[in-house]
Scaffold this motif. Structure first.
Motif, PDB file in Angstrom:
ATOM      1  N   PRO A 232      10.996  11.941   3.742  1.00 22.36           N
ATOM      2  CA  PRO A 232      10.226  10.802   4.258  1.00 22.36           C
ATOM      3  C   PRO A 232       8.856  10.648   3.604  1.00 22.36           C
ATOM      4  CG  PRO A 232      11.291  11.958   6.054  1.00 22.36           C
ATOM      5  CD  PRO A 232      11.520  12.775   4.808  1.00 22.36           C
ATOM      6  N   ASP A 233       8.182  11.763   3.344  1.00 18.36           N
ATOM      7  CA  ASP A 233       6.852  11.675   2.721  1.00 18.36           C
ATOM      8  C   ASP A 233       6.937  11.125   1.299  1.00 18.36           C
ATOM      9  OD1 ASP A 233       5.509  12.591   4.941  1.00 18.36           O
ATOM     10  OD2 ASP A 233       5.504  14.685   4.288  1.00 18.36           O
TER      11      ASP A 233
ATOM     12  N   GLU B 198       9.342   9.176   0.048  1.00 15.01           N
ATOM     13  CA  GLU B 198       9.695   7.756   0.115  1.00 15.01           C
ATOM     14  C   GLU B 198       8.495   6.917   0.543  1.00 15.01           C
ATOM     15  OE1 GLU B 198      13.045   7.670   2.713  1.00 15.01           O
ATOM     16  OE2 GLU B 198      14.420   8.369   1.161  1.00 15.01           O
ATOM     17  N   ASN B 199       7.739   7.399   1.523  1.00 14.89           N
ATOM     18  CA  ASN B 199       6.543   6.699   1.989  1.00 14.89           C
ATOM     19  C   ASN B 199       5.540   6.545   0.844  1.00 14.89           C
ATOM     20  OD1 ASN B 199       4.874   5.633   4.271  1.00 14.89           O
ATOM     21  ND2 ASN B 199       3.573   7.331   3.667  1.00 14.89           N
ATOM     22  N   SER B 200       5.331   7.616   0.108  1.00 14.26           N
ATOM     23  CA  SER B 200       4.384   7.577  -1.014  1.00 14.26           C
ATOM     24  C   SER B 200       4.849   6.612  -2.100  1.00 14.26           C
ATOM     25  CB  SER B 200       4.213   8.973  -1.612  1.00 14.26           C
ATOM     26  OG  SER B 200       3.624   9.830  -0.665  1.00 14.26           O
TER      27      SER B 200
ATOM     28  N   VAL C 214       6.714   3.909  -1.729  1.00 10.41           N
ATOM     29  CA  VAL C 214       6.523   2.532  -1.258  1.00 10.41           C
ATOM     30  C   VAL C 214       5.049   2.162  -1.292  1.00 10.41           C
ATOM     31  CG1 VAL C 214       6.743   0.995   0.734  1.00 10.41           C
ATOM     32  CG2 VAL C 214       8.626   2.525   0.131  1.00 10.41           C
ATOM     33  N   MET C 215       4.195   3.085  -0.870  1.00  6.33           N
ATOM     34  CA  MET C 215       2.753   2.803  -0.886  1.00  6.33           C
ATOM     35  C   MET C 215       2.261   2.559  -2.314  1.00  6.33           C
ATOM     36  SD  MET C 215       1.294   5.364   2.037  1.00  6.33           S
ATOM     37  CE  MET C 215      -0.389   4.847   1.825  1.00  6.33           C
TER      38      MET C 215
ATOM     39  N   THR D  78       0.365   5.578   6.115  1.00  7.44           N
ATOM     40  CA  THR D  78       1.777   5.243   5.958  1.00  7.44           C
ATOM     41  C   THR D  78       1.932   3.880   5.297  1.00  7.44           C
ATOM     42  OG1 THR D  78       1.978   4.121   8.101  1.00  7.44           O
ATOM     43  CG2 THR D  78       2.388   6.502   8.078  1.00  7.44           C
ATOM     44  N   ALA D  79       3.086   3.692   4.686  1.00  5.63           N
ATOM     45  CA  ALA D  79       3.395   2.411   4.054  1.00  5.63           C
ATOM     46  C   ALA D  79       3.460   1.305   5.099  1.00  5.63           C
ATOM     47  CB  ALA D  79       4.705   2.504   3.293  1.00  5.63           C
ATOM     48  N   LYS D  80       3.934   1.625   6.287  1.00  9.28           N
ATOM     49  CA  LYS D  80       4.020   0.639   7.376  1.00  9.28           C
ATOM     50  C   LYS D  80       2.638   0.124   7.747  1.00  9.28           C
ATOM     51  CE  LYS D  80       5.865  -1.155  11.316  1.00  9.28           C
ATOM     52  NZ  LYS D  80       5.128  -2.343  11.544  1.00  9.28           N
TER      53      LYS D  80
END
Length: 110
Positions: free
Chosen positions: A25-26, A28-30, A32-33, A53-55
């Motif tokens: 998850p980290d 993937e989040n990075s 996307v960001m 977070t990307a959200k």
């Protein structure tokens, strides 16, 4: 599958696939960001580097710039309205000229 580490002489198990290491998850989040920040102009991207977070990053970007869509639509509609008004005025002028050309002249040019 496992290998023996030369430095410790212990067996070390390898991940079953590279996706196990990459798709956390980290990570993937990075990804996307970074995609979001890298798609921005440099002038504004520095303002969005510190979101956790990307959200949260997306929500803030969406809130900040979502009204611009409406503003650009309003601007385009005003341009179209101006074009319509110009066309209507031109049509009125052409109709007036056409009617005046059809009427007999009262004077003669000599």
């Amino acid at each position: 599958m496992s290998e023996v580490s030369e430095s410790t002489n212990q067996q070390v198990s390898n991940p079953t696939s590279t996706n196990d290491v990459i798709n956390t998850p980290d990570t993937e989040n990075s990804m996307v960001m970074m995609w979001l920040v890298n798609s921005m102009d440099e002038d504004i991207s520095s303002n969005y580097m510190c979101y956790p977070t990307a959200k949260e990053l997306w929500d803030n970007i969406n809130q900040m710039y979502s009204d611009l869509g409406n503003q650009s639509q309003i601007f385009e509609l005003k341009l179209k309205l101006g074009e319509i008004q110009q066309d209507a005025t031109a049509n009125k002028a052409n109709n007036y000229k056409h009617r005046m050309d059809e009427k007999p002249r009262v004077w003669c040019d000599h």
